[in-house]
Scaffold this motif. Structure first.
Motif, PDB file in Angstrom:
ATOM      1  N   ALA A   1     -52.357   5.565 -52.943  1.00 46.35           N
ATOM      2  CA  ALA A   1     -51.544   4.383 -52.665  1.00 46.35           C
ATOM      3  C   ALA A   1     -52.236   3.114 -53.125  1.00 46.35           C
ATOM      4  O   ALA A   1     -51.599   2.167 -53.596  1.00 46.35           O
ATOM      5  CB  ALA A   1     -51.241   4.319 -51.161  1.00 46.35           C
ATOM      6  N   LEU A   2     -53.555   3.081 -52.995  1.00 39.64           N
ATOM      7  CA  LEU A   2     -54.307   1.919 -53.469  1.00 39.64           C
ATOM      8  C   LEU A   2     -54.215   1.782 -54.983  1.00 39.64           C
ATOM      9  O   LEU A   2     -54.026   0.682 -55.517  1.00 39.64           O
ATOM     10  CB  LEU A   2     -55.777   2.037 -53.043  1.00 39.64           C
ATOM     11  CG  LEU A   2     -56.098   1.776 -51.568  1.00 39.64           C
ATOM     12  CD1 LEU A   2     -57.540   2.165 -51.250  1.00 39.64           C
ATOM     13  CD2 LEU A   2     -55.865   0.296 -51.226  1.00 39.64           C
ATOM     14  N   LYS A   3     -54.368   2.899 -55.661  1.00 45.21           N
ATOM     15  CA  LYS A   3     -54.299   2.870 -57.121  1.00 45.21           C
ATOM     16  C   LYS A   3     -52.926   2.429 -57.603  1.00 45.21           C
ATOM     17  O   LYS A   3     -52.811   1.747 -58.624  1.00 45.21           O
ATOM     18  CB  LYS A   3     -54.621   4.245 -57.685  1.00 45.21           C
ATOM     19  CG  LYS A   3     -56.066   4.676 -57.455  1.00 45.21           C
ATOM     20  CD  LYS A   3     -56.286   6.108 -57.913  1.00 45.21           C
ATOM     21  CE  LYS A   3     -57.721   6.568 -57.631  1.00 45.21           C
ATOM     22  NZ  LYS A   3     -57.934   7.981 -58.027  1.00 45.21           N
TER      23      LYS A   3
ATOM     24  N   ALA B   1     -57.263  -4.233 -47.744  1.00 42.25           N
ATOM     25  CA  ALA B   1     -57.404  -4.792 -46.401  1.00 42.25           C
ATOM     26  C   ALA B   1     -56.664  -3.967 -45.353  1.00 42.25           C
ATOM     27  O   ALA B   1     -57.003  -4.001 -44.169  1.00 42.25           O
ATOM     28  CB  ALA B   1     -56.912  -6.234 -46.382  1.00 42.25           C
ATOM     29  N   THR B   2     -55.624  -3.242 -45.774  1.00 42.48           N
ATOM     30  CA  THR B   2     -54.824  -2.458 -44.825  1.00 42.48           C
ATOM     31  C   THR B   2     -55.144  -0.970 -44.893  1.00 42.48           C
ATOM     32  O   THR B   2     -54.517  -0.168 -44.198  1.00 42.48           O
ATOM     33  CB  THR B   2     -53.327  -2.658 -45.091  1.00 42.48           C
ATOM     34  OG1 THR B   2     -53.028  -2.213 -46.435  1.00 42.48           O
ATOM     35  CG2 THR B   2     -52.937  -4.114 -44.932  1.00 42.48           C
TER      36      THR B   2
ATOM     37  N   ASP C   1     -57.731   0.806 -43.844  1.00 41.64           N
ATOM     38  CA  ASP C   1     -58.198   1.393 -42.577  1.00 41.64           C
ATOM     39  C   ASP C   1     -57.064   1.532 -41.568  1.00 41.64           C
ATOM     40  O   ASP C   1     -57.013   2.499 -40.781  1.00 41.64           O
ATOM     41  CB  ASP C   1     -59.321   0.544 -41.984  1.00 41.64           C
ATOM     42  CG  ASP C   1     -60.612   0.679 -42.780  1.00 41.64           C
ATOM     43  OD1 ASP C   1     -60.742   1.683 -43.525  1.00 41.64           O
ATOM     44  OD2 ASP C   1     -61.481  -0.209 -42.665  1.00 41.64           O
ATOM     45  N   TYR C   2     -56.156   0.564 -41.548  1.00 43.26           N
ATOM     46  CA  TYR C   2     -55.006   0.649 -40.651  1.00 43.26           C
ATOM     47  C   TYR C   2     -54.170   1.879 -40.961  1.00 43.26           C
ATOM     48  O   TYR C   2     -53.810   2.658 -40.064  1.00 43.26           O
ATOM     49  CB  TYR C   2     -54.154  -0.619 -40.756  1.00 43.26           C
ATOM     50  CG  TYR C   2     -52.776  -0.459 -40.158  1.00 43.26           C
ATOM     51  CD1 TYR C   2     -52.582  -0.530 -38.777  1.00 43.26           C
ATOM     52  CD2 TYR C   2     -51.668  -0.218 -40.979  1.00 43.26           C
ATOM     53  CE1 TYR C   2     -51.322  -0.357 -38.246  1.00 43.26           C
ATOM     54  CE2 TYR C   2     -50.410  -0.051 -40.439  1.00 43.26           C
ATOM     55  CZ  TYR C   2     -50.233  -0.119 -39.069  1.00 43.26           C
ATOM     56  OH  TYR C   2     -48.979   0.058 -38.524  1.00 43.26           O
ATOM     57  N   HIS C   3     -53.853   2.066 -42.254  1.00 43.11           N
ATOM     58  CA  HIS C   3     -53.037   3.231 -42.630  1.00 43.11           C
ATOM     59  C   HIS C   3     -53.794   4.534 -42.385  1.00 43.11           C
ATOM     60  O   HIS C   3     -53.193   5.553 -42.022  1.00 43.11           O
ATOM     61  CB  HIS C   3     -52.622   3.114 -44.109  1.00 43.11           C
ATOM     62  CG  HIS C   3     -51.634   2.024 -44.368  1.00 43.11           C
ATOM     63  ND1 HIS C   3     -50.359   2.047 -43.873  1.00 43.11           N
ATOM     64  CD2 HIS C   3     -51.744   0.858 -45.099  1.00 43.11           C
ATOM     65  CE1 HIS C   3     -49.712   0.963 -44.267  1.00 43.11           C
ATOM     66  NE2 HIS C   3     -50.536   0.219 -45.022  1.00 43.11           N
ATOM     67  N   ARG C   4     -55.108   4.503 -42.575  1.00 40.50           N
ATOM     68  CA  ARG C   4     -55.896   5.722 -42.341  1.00 40.50           C
ATOM     69  C   ARG C   4     -55.825   6.132 -40.858  1.00 40.50           C
ATOM     70  O   ARG C   4     -55.702   7.310 -40.531  1.00 40.50           O
ATOM     71  CB  ARG C   4     -57.345   5.483 -42.781  1.00 40.50           C
ATOM     72  CG  ARG C   4     -58.215   6.726 -42.674  1.00 40.50           C
ATOM     73  CD  ARG C   4     -59.599   6.515 -43.269  1.00 40.50           C
ATOM     74  NE  ARG C   4     -59.561   6.497 -44.732  1.00 40.50           N
ATOM     75  CZ  ARG C   4     -59.646   5.408 -45.486  1.00 40.50           C
ATOM     76  NH1 ARG C   4     -59.764   4.215 -44.893  1.00 40.50           N
ATOM     77  NH2 ARG C   4     -59.608   5.475 -46.793  1.00 40.50           N
ATOM     78  N   ALA C   5     -55.923   5.130 -39.980  1.00 43.26           N
ATOM     79  CA  ALA C   5     -55.826   5.426 -38.546  1.00 43.26           C
ATOM     80  C   ALA C   5     -54.438   5.927 -38.180  1.00 43.26           C
ATOM     81  O   ALA C   5     -54.274   6.825 -37.351  1.00 43.26           O
ATOM     82  CB  ALA C   5     -56.179   4.181 -37.732  1.00 43.26           C
ATOM     83  N   ALA C   6     -53.403   5.340 -38.809  1.00 43.93           N
ATOM     84  CA  ALA C   6     -52.035   5.763 -38.518  1.00 43.93           C
ATOM     85  C   ALA C   6     -51.775   7.185 -38.978  1.00 43.93           C
ATOM     86  O   ALA C   6     -50.865   7.854 -38.479  1.00 43.93           O
ATOM     87  CB  ALA C   6     -51.041   4.802 -39.166  1.00 43.93           C
ATOM     88  N   CYS C   7     -52.547   7.654 -39.938  1.00 49.17           N
ATOM     89  CA  CYS C   7     -52.367   9.008 -40.486  1.00 49.17           C
ATOM     90  C   CYS C   7     -53.248  10.038 -39.789  1.00 49.17           C
ATOM     91  O   CYS C   7     -53.402  11.164 -40.279  1.00 49.17           O
ATOM     92  CB  CYS C   7     -52.676   9.005 -41.994  1.00 49.17           C
ATOM     93  SG  CYS C   7     -51.525   8.048 -42.987  1.00 49.17           S
ATOM     94  N   SER C   8     -53.827   9.674 -38.631  1.00 49.71           N
ATOM     95  CA  SER C   8     -54.739  10.605 -37.964  1.00 49.71           C
ATOM     96  C   SER C   8     -54.023  11.863 -37.492  1.00 49.71           C
ATOM     97  O   SER C   8     -54.629  12.918 -37.315  1.00 49.71           O
ATOM     98  CB  SER C   8     -55.407   9.909 -36.771  1.00 49.71           C
ATOM     99  OG  SER C   8     -54.419   9.478 -35.832  1.00 49.71           O
ATOM    100  N   GLU C   9     -52.728  11.786 -37.286  1.00 51.60           N
ATOM    101  CA  GLU C   9     -51.928  12.946 -36.922  1.00 51.60           C
ATOM    102  C   GLU C   9     -51.010  13.302 -38.080  1.00 51.60           C
ATOM    103  O   GLU C   9     -50.683  12.466 -38.931  1.00 51.60           O
ATOM    104  CB  GLU C   9     -51.104  12.660 -35.661  1.00 51.60           C
ATOM    105  CG  GLU C   9     -51.967  12.392 -34.428  1.00 51.60           C
ATOM    106  CD  GLU C   9     -51.121  12.128 -33.203  1.00 51.60           C
ATOM    107  OE1 GLU C   9     -49.883  12.079 -33.348  1.00 51.60           O
ATOM    108  OE2 GLU C   9     -51.700  11.975 -32.110  1.00 51.60           O
ATOM    109  N   LEU C  10     -50.581  14.560 -38.103  1.00 55.12           N
ATOM    110  CA  LEU C  10     -49.739  15.033 -39.198  1.00 55.12           C
ATOM    111  C   LEU C  10     -48.444  14.240 -39.298  1.00 55.12           C
ATOM    112  O   LEU C  10     -47.989  13.904 -40.407  1.00 55.12           O
ATOM    113  CB  LEU C  10     -49.440  16.520 -39.004  1.00 55.12           C
ATOM    114  CG  LEU C  10     -48.603  17.184 -40.102  1.00 55.12           C
ATOM    115  CD1 LEU C  10     -49.307  17.074 -41.446  1.00 55.12           C
ATOM    116  CD2 LEU C  10     -48.334  18.656 -39.751  1.00 55.12           C
TER     117      LEU C  10
ATOM    118  N   ALA D   1     -54.985 -10.670 -57.843  1.00 53.68           N
ATOM    119  CA  ALA D   1     -53.944 -11.417 -57.130  1.00 53.68           C
ATOM    120  C   ALA D   1     -54.108 -11.304 -55.616  1.00 53.68           C
ATOM    121  O   ALA D   1     -53.920 -12.288 -54.870  1.00 53.68           O
ATOM    122  CB  ALA D   1     -52.573 -10.909 -57.561  1.00 53.68           C
ATOM    123  N   GLU D   2     -54.463 -10.149 -55.155  1.00 51.37           N
ATOM    124  CA  GLU D   2     -54.606  -9.952 -53.705  1.00 51.37           C
ATOM    125  C   GLU D   2     -55.760 -10.775 -53.166  1.00 51.37           C
ATOM    126  O   GLU D   2     -55.660 -11.420 -52.115  1.00 51.37           O
ATOM    127  CB  GLU D   2     -54.833  -8.470 -53.396  1.00 51.37           C
ATOM    128  CG  GLU D   2     -54.992  -8.189 -51.906  1.00 51.37           C
ATOM    129  CD  GLU D   2     -55.323  -6.740 -51.631  1.00 51.37           C
ATOM    130  OE1 GLU D   2     -55.471  -6.402 -50.457  1.00 51.37           O
ATOM    131  OE2 GLU D   2     -55.448  -5.971 -52.607  1.00 51.37           O
TER     132      GLU D   2
END
Length: 323
Positions: free
Chosen positions: A245-247, A254-255, A257-266, A302-303
Motif C-alpha cells: 500500500a505504501l508503494k 505516517a499512518t 503503524d495505525y493500519h498495522r495495528a488495525a490489521c492485528s486480527e484477520l 508531496a507528503e
C-alpha cells in the motif's frame, strides 16, 4: 445418657388456692429409688438432687410445661408445641423435687377443671446406674405412671427423638428414623465408600496422574507453538500488505503503524485490503521497492511538504530533522 418421659404427679392432690392451679408441683418423689407403675426404676439420691439443681441453674432459662410432651414428640417433627406453663424455680423438699409454676390462662383453667390431672417430667438419666441427671421438660397428661407425685406415660423406657431431617435425607431414611437406624445407614455408606476406594481403577477409563499431567503439558505447549506460528505468519502477511500500500501511494508512512495495528486480527486485515482496493492514491509512490532511504536526500516529496506545512516548519528544518 438417656432421656425418659418418666414420673407423674396428681395435680388435684397438691395444695392450691380455690379456683386456681397449684403454684408448686412435685416433679420427682423422694428416693433414693423411684419406681414406676410399669416396674421401671431410677435413682434419685443426694448426688442426683445436686446434679438436677445445678443443671437447672446453669441453664438460666425457665423450663417449659407443655401438653402431652409436645416439645419432645411433636416439635422435632415440625409440629406446634405451645407452652402450658413455665417452671422458674426448683427446690428439694423432703428428698423430693418440686417446681414453682407460672401457668398460662388456658392451661390453668384446664387444671382447675380437672381436664388435665397429672404432670409428667422428662429427664435425662445415666444408663449405667440409672441416676437422674437433669430435667428437660414437663408435660400435662392424664396417664400417670408413678404413684404419688411422679408423672409419666407408660411407654418404652427411652424416648427416642427423631434425627435431623437433613441427616435423614443424606442417609436415605425417613425423618422418623431412630439413632440406631441412622448409625446403621452411615456404617453402610462408609463401608461402600471404602470398597470403592480400594478398587483398582480400569486403565480404559483412568490413567496415572503423571501420564495425565505430561499429556496436558504437551498439549499446552503444542497449542502455544501453533498460536505463535500463526501470529508470525499473520504479521508477515500484514507487513507485506502495508508495504504494497505504501508503494502504491494508498497510505502514507505516517499512518503505516495505525493500519498495522488495525490489521492485528484477520478481520482487520480483510477490511484493510478492501480499503486499499477502493482508496485513491494519497501520496506519491514511495519508491521503497527501488531503493532504501538513507536520510540524506535534500528534496521533500508531496507528503513530507504537507507535514512540514502542518507543523509550521521550513523544508530545510524538516530535512535536518529527518536526517
Amino acid at each position: 445418657m438417656k432421656t425418659l418421659l418418666a414420673l407423674n404427679t396428681d395435680l388435684s392432690a397438691l395444695p392450691s388456692t380455690e379456683g386456681q392451679a397449684p403454684d408448686w408441683i412435685e416433679l420427682i418423689p423422694a428416693g433414693p429409688t423411684i419406681t414406676g407403675r410399669d416396674g421401671r426404676t431410677w435413682l434419685f439420691d443426694e448426688l442426683a438432687q445436686q446434679l438436677v439443681l445445678a443443671a437447672f441453674t446453669g441453664r438460666a432459662i425457665d423450663m417449659v410445661i407443655d401438653w402431652e410432651h409436645a416439645s419432645e414428640v411433636a416439635a422435632p417433627k415440625g409440629k406446634p408445641a405451645p407452652a402450658a406453663a413455665w417452671i422458674d424455680r426448683l427446690e428439694i423438699r423432703s428428698e423430693a423435687l418440686w417446681g414453682h409454676v407460672a401457668w398460662t390462662p388456658r392451661a390453668g383453667e384446664q387444671v382447675v377443671a380437672r381436664e388435665y390431672r397429672f404432670v409428667s417430667p422428662v429427664f435425662d438419666y445415666d444408663d449405667t446406674d440409672r441416676r437422674i441427671l437433669r430435667m428437660v421438660s414437663v408435660g400435662l397428661t392424664n396417664k400417670p405412671n408413678l404413684v404419688l407425685t411422679a408423672l409419666n406415660h407408660e411407654q418404652p423406657e427411652t424416648h427416642q427423638l427423631a434425627i435431623p431431617q437433613a441427616l435423614a435425607v443424606v442417609l436415605g431414611l425417613d425423618a422418623s428414623a431412630t439413632d440406631d437406624q441412622a448409625i446403621a445407614a452411615a456404617t453402610q455408606l462408609k463401608a461402600a465408600a471404602t470398597a470403592r476406594n480400594s478398587e483398582q481403577p480400569s486403565l480404559d477409563k483412568f490413567v496415572p496422574r503423571q501420564d495425565y499431567d505430561q499429556a496436558v503439558s504437551r498439549a499446552t505447549n503444542a497449542e502455544q507453538a501453533l498460536a505463535t506460528r500463526k501470529a508470525d505468519e499473520h504479521k508477515a502477511v500484514v507487513d507485506s500488505e502495508i508495504d504494497a500500500a505504501l508503494k502504491a501511494g494508498k497510505i502514507t508512512p505516517a499512518t503505516a503503524d495505525y493500519h498495522r495495528a488495525a490489521c492485528s486480527e484477520l478481520a482487520g486485515l480483510d477490511r484493510f485490503r478492501e480499503f486499499v482496493k477502493a482508496a485513491p492514491a494519497v501520496a506519491e509512490p514511495s519508491g521503497l521497492g527501488a531503493h532504501k532511504p538513507d536520510g540524506t536526500s535534500t528534496a521533500l516529496n508531496a507528503e513530507e511538504k504537507k507535514v512540514a506545512q502542518m507543523m509550521g516548519i521550513s523544508e530545510s528544518d524538516f530535512i535536518k530533522a529527518r536526517a
